[in-house]
Motif scaffolding. Sequence first.
Motif, short mmCIF file in Angstrom:
data_model
loop_
_atom_site.label_atom_id
_atom_site.label_comp_id
_atom_site.label_asym_id
_atom_site.label_seq_id
_atom_site.Cartn_x
_atom_site.Cartn_y
_atom_site.Cartn_z
N LEU A 595 0.83 -1.18 0.00
CA LEU A 595 0.00 0.00 0.00
C LEU A 595 0.88 1.25 0.00
O LEU A 595 1.84 1.34 0.78
N GLU A 596 0.55 2.20 -0.87
CA GLU A 596 1.24 3.50 -0.93
C GLU A 596 2.73 3.35 -1.15
O GLU A 596 3.53 4.08 -0.56
N ALA A 597 3.13 2.43 -1.99
CA ALA A 597 4.55 2.21 -2.26
C ALA A 597 5.05 3.24 -3.27
O ALA A 597 4.39 3.51 -4.28
N LYS A 598 6.21 3.82 -2.99
CA LYS A 598 6.81 4.80 -3.90
C LYS A 598 7.31 4.09 -5.16
O LYS A 598 7.72 2.94 -5.12
N PRO A 599 7.28 4.78 -6.31
CA PRO A 599 7.78 4.17 -7.56
C PRO A 599 9.23 3.71 -7.47
O PRO A 599 9.59 2.67 -8.01
N SER A 600 10.07 4.49 -6.75
CA SER A 600 11.47 4.09 -6.64
C SER A 600 11.62 2.81 -5.83
O SER A 600 12.51 2.00 -6.11
N VAL A 601 10.75 2.63 -4.84
CA VAL A 601 10.79 1.39 -4.04
C VAL A 601 10.26 0.22 -4.86
O VAL A 601 10.85 -0.87 -4.87
N LEU A 602 9.17 0.45 -5.56
CA LEU A 602 8.60 -0.63 -6.38
C LEU A 602 9.54 -1.07 -7.48
O LEU A 602 9.58 -2.25 -7.85
N ALA A 603 10.32 -0.13 -8.01
CA ALA A 603 11.24 -0.48 -9.08
C ALA A 603 12.26 -1.52 -8.61
O ALA A 603 12.65 -2.42 -9.36
N VAL A 604 12.68 -1.42 -7.35
CA VAL A 604 13.65 -2.37 -6.80
C VAL A 604 12.96 -3.69 -6.45
O VAL A 604 13.45 -4.77 -6.79
N TRP A 605 11.81 -3.61 -5.80
CA TRP A 605 11.15 -4.82 -5.33
C TRP A 605 10.61 -5.67 -6.48
O TRP A 605 10.73 -6.89 -6.46
N THR A 606 10.01 -5.02 -7.46
CA THR A 606 9.46 -5.79 -8.59
C THR A 606 10.56 -6.40 -9.44
O THR A 606 10.32 -7.42 -10.12
N ALA A 607 11.73 -5.80 -9.43
CA ALA A 607 12.84 -6.38 -10.19
C ALA A 607 13.32 -7.68 -9.58
O ALA A 607 13.90 -8.52 -10.28
N VAL A 608 13.10 -7.88 -8.28
CA VAL A 608 13.55 -9.10 -7.60
C VAL A 608 12.53 -10.22 -7.77
O VAL A 608 12.88 -11.34 -8.20
N ASP A 609 11.26 -9.96 -7.44
CA ASP A 609 10.22 -10.99 -7.55
C ASP A 609 8.87 -10.31 -7.68
O ASP A 609 8.20 -10.05 -6.68
N PRO A 610 8.42 -10.01 -8.88
CA PRO A 610 7.16 -9.28 -9.04
C PRO A 610 5.92 -10.08 -8.67
O PRO A 610 4.84 -9.50 -8.49
N GLU A 611 6.03 -11.42 -8.54
CA GLU A 611 4.87 -12.25 -8.22
C GLU A 611 4.68 -12.46 -6.72
O GLU A 611 3.75 -13.14 -6.31
N ALA A 612 5.57 -11.89 -5.90
CA ALA A 612 5.52 -12.16 -4.46
C ALA A 612 4.55 -11.26 -3.72
O ALA A 612 4.27 -11.50 -2.54
N PHE A 613 4.02 -10.23 -4.38
CA PHE A 613 3.12 -9.33 -3.69
C PHE A 613 2.15 -8.72 -4.68
O PHE A 613 2.30 -8.85 -5.90
N PHE A 614 1.15 -8.06 -4.13
CA PHE A 614 0.11 -7.43 -4.93
C PHE A 614 0.08 -5.95 -4.58
O PHE A 614 0.04 -5.58 -3.41
N ILE A 615 0.12 -5.08 -5.58
CA ILE A 615 0.22 -3.64 -5.37
C ILE A 615 -1.18 -3.04 -5.34
O ILE A 615 -1.99 -3.27 -6.24
N CYS A 616 -1.45 -2.27 -4.27
CA CYS A 616 -2.74 -1.61 -4.10
C CYS A 616 -2.54 -0.10 -4.06
O CYS A 616 -1.60 0.39 -3.42
N CYS A 617 -3.44 0.62 -4.73
CA CYS A 617 -3.31 2.07 -4.78
C CYS A 617 -3.91 2.76 -3.57
O CYS A 617 -3.63 3.93 -3.32
N SER A 618 -4.75 2.07 -2.81
CA SER A 618 -5.37 2.66 -1.63
C SER A 618 -5.73 1.55 -0.65
O SER A 618 -5.74 0.37 -0.99
N GLU A 619 -6.05 1.95 0.59
CA GLU A 619 -6.42 0.95 1.59
C GLU A 619 -7.77 0.32 1.25
O GLU A 619 -8.01 -0.85 1.56
N ALA A 620 -8.66 1.09 0.62
CA ALA A 620 -9.94 0.51 0.20
C ALA A 620 -9.72 -0.59 -0.84
O ALA A 620 -10.38 -1.64 -0.80
N ALA A 621 -8.78 -0.35 -1.75
CA ALA A 621 -8.47 -1.38 -2.75
C ALA A 621 -7.85 -2.60 -2.08
O ALA A 621 -8.12 -3.74 -2.47
N ALA A 622 -7.02 -2.37 -1.06
CA ALA A 622 -6.43 -3.49 -0.34
C ALA A 622 -7.50 -4.30 0.39
O ALA A 622 -7.48 -5.54 0.40
N ALA A 623 -8.46 -3.60 1.02
CA ALA A 623 -9.55 -4.30 1.70
C ALA A 623 -10.40 -5.11 0.72
O ALA A 623 -10.82 -6.23 1.03
#
Length: 646
Positions: A595-623
Amino acid sequence: MTGGDGPKPDLRRSSDSKPLSWTERVEAWRPRCPGPFSLRHRLPLLLWLPQYGGGRLLRDTLAGVTVALMAVPQGIAYGQLAGLPPQFGLYACLLPGLCYALLGTTDAVSIGPTAVMSLLTAEFAGGDPQLSVLLAFFTGVVVLTAGLVRLGFLVDFFSVPVVSGFVSAASITICSTQLKGLLGIKGSSGKTMIGTLRHVAGHIDETNLWDLLLGTTCILLLLGLRWLGQRAGSSTVPVGFPAPQPPPFALLAVNGTREGAGLLQLTRQLGLGLLVVPLVSVIECMAIAKAFAAQGRAQDSSQELVALGVCNLVGSFFSSYTVTGSFSRTALNHASGVATPMAGVVTCVLVVVALAALTPYFRFIPTASLSAVIICAVVFMVEWRMVPTLWRCRKPDLVPLLVTFLVGLLWRLEYGILLGTGVSLLLLLHRSARPKIVVTTKWTPAGGQPYLLVTPECGLHYPAAENLRDRILAAARGSFPAPDRPAEGEAAVSCAPEVTRLCPADTGRAGVTEGEVKVTRLAGEGAGDGWTALDSEANGLSDGQAGEYSKTEESSLPVVLNCRNIRYTDFTAAKSVAAAGRSLEQTGAGPLLLLEAKPSVLAVWTAVDPEAFFICCSEAAAAQRVDDEARRRFADEGLMHCGRVI
């Protein structure tokens, strides 16, 4: 089209216009590259000199004269404190003011000899004038190099408690070293407080009562006149100026003869002073510059390093020992209404006049009065108010302060600041490796499903990566606070306090046929223990057997990682987050939701394993994702909710 540097400035004017002034020409020809490489940045003189006028000149003259009245006697006293002939203290007041006026960024800072630098010079140079000058040269080289390569940010790693502990220890040490002169006791007493006290205690019967009376009287007078900025002086000082000459890189004068000593041998004699003296000079100068910086003007630590390095480097060619910013003279300069660094030039001119005309009269000033001058100059530098302040604000910061103070006072000053800085960095690393992580149990507003919201309160680098992964997995597996029952209307679908799950059971047990055993997970208290057996007697199970089914059917809550405070990360942290996401999927909690991940952070994390998590744009979307995952899981496993399959 023009090149990258832009068009050349047009210095011509039409026939009916006035010719350009010299300030306009400087403005027109200044380099086009902005920032730290511009001429104005490297020569701050160009910022204030074009607007210099009579009003500023009057203010600077008054401030310069006032500071000179303090600098001359202090310089003589500090020269003796450094174990050098007294004129070396005045030599240290000559050129620094000129150099700082050209390169410095703070109006009020007064560069010259200080009590702390004098004490460190005496400790590392051992009273040898040539070694003292060589130490100033190396200090200038180190500090200037650090400024040119933009290492000013390193000063920020020396915390205020460390600096406070060092200054307080140095002040008490300096006061103790002046007891010998105050009592009129002869002989060497060492450079530490313990050594001085032992020497004074062993020779207390040699006290000169006249020196004691004179020194005590001077202290009382100086304390009474403290707010007027008046001080005393020293002893015999030769007339004239030091001849410009390079520092002694290879030879030392010993008993009037020249003895060969290579540069390597000289650096070995200086030892740890090559690190400690530049370090302390920078810390002292930067602390003063920040304290007296003009409002609205940006402080450039790297440019201050350049100015301080040039002051020491140029001064070493004129028999000056190491200089830095003086707190007492800077405070007096500020109180006198200084307008620009030109006040330092005025002070320098008056020091030249003192060397040329007044030195024959300095020999009438007794040593006891000099000790009184030094004691009154440094006794108020002991920052005892820092202790109760830190006790109220943040008690762990007392640790580096006390380490710096006690080690510097009872052992050696350089060890105190090094150990105190080490302790301060360890506390910083511990906070970085074990940041505060807030774990909150929440409910989805639509489906009434519990989930965990994990919020780190700082960035995520490799020291904290494993800790965050362990906290996520521990919370998901049951080490989390029990969720409160959702408020009425908060969960639209959840209409009962329990969710009934049908799970396979072994056959052949009493009262249990091949089929299913009912287990439940309460929506209120105790839900944090996972799925538990419900009504074991009705199903024909003993308490122990029900417990077995409770353990084998371990469940994990979905986890939402709130990344709003994570502004930086690295590869190791990305691996740990990915591992946490994979582990959550294996335990049935679904993917890790970001939730609320910065693009610079996502660029590093998705490069390692993009299937390990699900990106949500808001807490309502996460719920909503939690509800969708719960419906999918319940449908796949035949779960019943309020009597109907969802």
